[in-house]
Design an enzyme around this catalytic site. Sequence first.
Site, PDB file in Angstrom:
ATOM      1  N   SER A  83      44.194 116.054  12.433  1.00 20.80           N
ATOM      2  CA  SER A  83      44.395 114.937  13.575  1.00 20.80           C
ATOM      3  C   SER A  83      45.105 115.563  14.654  1.00 20.80           C
ATOM      4  O   SER A  83      46.076 116.236  14.744  1.00 20.80           O
ATOM      5  CB  SER A  83      44.941 113.988  13.098  1.00 20.80           C
ATOM      6  OG  SER A  83      45.160 113.067  14.171  1.00 20.80           O
TER       7      SER A  83
ATOM      8  N   TYR B 183      51.211 108.303   9.365  1.00 19.90           N
ATOM      9  CA  TYR B 183      50.119 108.647   9.052  1.00 19.90           C
ATOM     10  C   TYR B 183      50.109 110.151   9.829  1.00 19.90           C
ATOM     11  O   TYR B 183      49.682 111.224   9.292  1.00 19.90           O
ATOM     12  CB  TYR B 183      48.874 108.026   9.988  1.00 19.90           C
ATOM     13  CG  TYR B 183      47.766 108.834  10.200  1.00 19.90           C
ATOM     14  CD1 TYR B 183      46.825 109.071   9.239  1.00 19.90           C
ATOM     15  CD2 TYR B 183      47.377 109.147  11.461  1.00 19.90           C
ATOM     16  CE1 TYR B 183      45.850 109.886   9.476  1.00 19.90           C
ATOM     17  CE2 TYR B 183      46.230 109.823  11.858  1.00 19.90           C
ATOM     18  CZ  TYR B 183      45.326 110.231  10.745  1.00 19.90           C
ATOM     19  OH  TYR B 183      44.223 111.223  11.028  1.00 19.90           O
TER      20      TYR B 183
ATOM     21  N   LYS C 259      49.921 114.351   8.168  1.00 23.91           N
ATOM     22  CA  LYS C 259      48.885 115.313   8.773  1.00 23.91           C
ATOM     23  C   LYS C 259      49.680 116.609   8.987  1.00 23.91           C
ATOM     24  O   LYS C 259      49.199 117.750   8.747  1.00 23.91           O
ATOM     25  CB  LYS C 259      48.198 114.941   9.935  1.00 23.91           C
ATOM     26  CG  LYS C 259      47.065 113.765   9.568  1.00 23.91           C
ATOM     27  CD  LYS C 259      46.036 114.258   8.457  1.00 23.91           C
ATOM     28  CE  LYS C 259      44.920 113.401   8.357  1.00 23.91           C
ATOM     29  NZ  LYS C 259      43.886 113.828   7.106  1.00 23.91           N
TER      30      LYS C 259
ATOM     31  N   LEU D  13      39.727 101.940  18.601  1.00 17.34           N
ATOM     32  CA  LEU D  13      39.321 101.024  19.822  1.00 17.34           C
ATOM     33  C   LEU D  13      37.756 100.667  19.989  1.00 17.34           C
ATOM     34  O   LEU D  13      37.504  99.676  20.096  1.00 17.34           O
ATOM     35  CB  LEU D  13      39.592 101.820  21.080  1.00 17.34           C
ATOM     36  CG  LEU D  13      39.188 101.197  22.388  1.00 17.34           C
ATOM     37  CD1 LEU D  13      39.847  99.854  22.687  1.00 17.34           C
ATOM     38  CD2 LEU D  13      39.480 102.349  23.375  1.00 17.34           C
TER      39      LEU D  13
ATOM     40  N   VAL E 134      44.585  94.795  24.442  1.00 20.04           N
ATOM     41  CA  VAL E 134      44.611  96.153  25.056  1.00 20.04           C
ATOM     42  C   VAL E 134      46.237  96.202  24.736  1.00 20.04           C
ATOM     43  O   VAL E 134      47.154  95.543  25.234  1.00 20.04           O
ATOM     44  CB  VAL E 134      44.440  96.354  26.477  1.00 20.04           C
ATOM     45  CG1 VAL E 134      44.866  97.586  26.995  1.00 20.04           C
ATOM     46  CG2 VAL E 134      42.960  96.256  26.709  1.00 20.04           C
TER      47      VAL E 134
ATOM     48  N   ARG F 166      51.941  99.062  21.285  1.00 18.87           N
ATOM     49  CA  ARG F 166      51.743  99.083  19.726  1.00 18.87           C
ATOM     50  C   ARG F 166      52.558 100.149  19.226  1.00 18.87           C
ATOM     51  O   ARG F 166      52.432 101.422  19.968  1.00 18.87           O
ATOM     52  CB  ARG F 166      50.582  99.302  19.488  1.00 18.87           C
ATOM     53  CG  ARG F 166      50.138  99.001  17.671  1.00 18.87           C
ATOM     54  CD  ARG F 166      48.718  99.114  17.554  1.00 18.87           C
ATOM     55  NE  ARG F 166      48.067 100.243  17.981  1.00 18.87           N
ATOM     56  CZ  ARG F 166      46.540 100.488  17.811  1.00 18.87           C
ATOM     57  NH1 ARG F 166      46.049  99.507  17.017  1.00 18.87           N
ATOM     58  NH2 ARG F 166      46.203 101.420  18.085  1.00 18.87           N
TER      59      ARG F 166
END
Length: 348
Positions: free
Chosen positions: A131, A156, A160, A207, A224, A302
Site C-alpha cells: 500500500s 494498518y 504493510k 471514500l 468530509v 480523522r
Amino acid sequence: MNAKSIIVTGGAGYIGSHTIIELLEQTDFNVISIDNFSNSSEKTYERISSITGEQKRLTHLNINLCHKDELINAFKNINNIAGIIHFAAFKSVPESVSNPLLYYHNNNESLVNVLYLCKEKNINHFIFSSSCSVYGNIDKLPVTEDSPFQPAESPYAHTKQIGEEIVKSFTRFTRGFNSVLLRYFNPVGAHKSAQIGELPLGAPTSLVPIITRTAAGIIKEMHVHGSDYETRDGSCIRDYIHVTDIADAHIKALDYILKHKNKNNVSLFNLGTGNGVSVFEAINSFEKISGLKLNYKVGPRRDGDVMAIYANNDLAKKELNWEPKFNIDEMMLSAWKWQQHLSSATTN
C-alpha cells in the site's frame, strides 16, 4: 489439476476478485482462491463465474490463514502451483486505529503462514499486496519507489511496512525465491460489467463507496474528514486508480517473474495514476457523472489519514509494460453503475 495453478488469497475480496477475473480471461492458469469471508461474500464466486463463464478453472477454499496447520494440510495433495498472489488482509484505517492488535495479528501472521506454504510446497513466485500508506506523510511528491518511509500514520500502514520487510527478508534468505511488492494507491471503481465491485460487509470507510451509498440514499449524510489541510482546497489528496488497472498490473507482475524478466529477486512498484485528486474534487466528479448532488458535511480530521499522496508510476510502466487506462470520471461512473446494480438487485 493438470495445468498449473495460481493461489489467490483474499480472492473473494475487492481487488482479489477482479484479479481472478483477469487471470481467467488473460491466462491459462487454474485459480485456487482462499478466503474465509471475514470481509467478503461467497456470492463473489458466482459473480466471477457469471462474468468469465469459467467454473472448472476456479476452486475456492474457506481457510483462516492465521491457522497454519489448516493451511498446510489443505494443500498436502495439491501440487503444480506456479505462484501466489497474496491479498488477504484487513484494510480499514479507522478500524486499525481502534483495534491495532487485531491488525498486527491478522495481517502479519497470515503473511508468515503463506510464506510457510511457499517453503513447504516449493512455490518460488510471490506477489505481495502492499500500500502507498507505507510512505506515511511524505515530504516530496510524487513518491517514487525510493522515497524513504515516514512513520506509519496507522497500525494498518505499519502492518504493510512490516509485511514488506518480512517478504524482503524471506526472499533474501530463500534460494530461488522471487517476489514482487505492489504498492497500491487508492483502488476504486468496478468491473465494466457492473456485476462486481467494492462491497464492504460493514459500514464503508473508503471514500468512493461512501459517495455511492450516499447518492443511493443508504447513507443519509457523508462526512468530509478535514478541510484545513495544506492542500489546494483544504481536503486530503489521494491517487485514485481503477481496480481493473490494479488487477491488470498483477497479471503483468506475474508474467514478469515467471518469465524471469526481473532484474532482482525482490521487485517493487508503485501502482497509481500519478494524479492527485482531492476529496472535494472526487465529490465534484461524481456529481458531474451522475447528475446528483451529494449530501455531505465537513467535519474534523480523522486519525490515521495522511494529508496528500500520489505516485510516480514510471517504473511500473517501464518494467511491467503497464499503463493505467481509467480517469477519475470513468472510475466514478463504474462505481455508480455497480451501486445501481446492487440497488436494483435489492428491490427486485
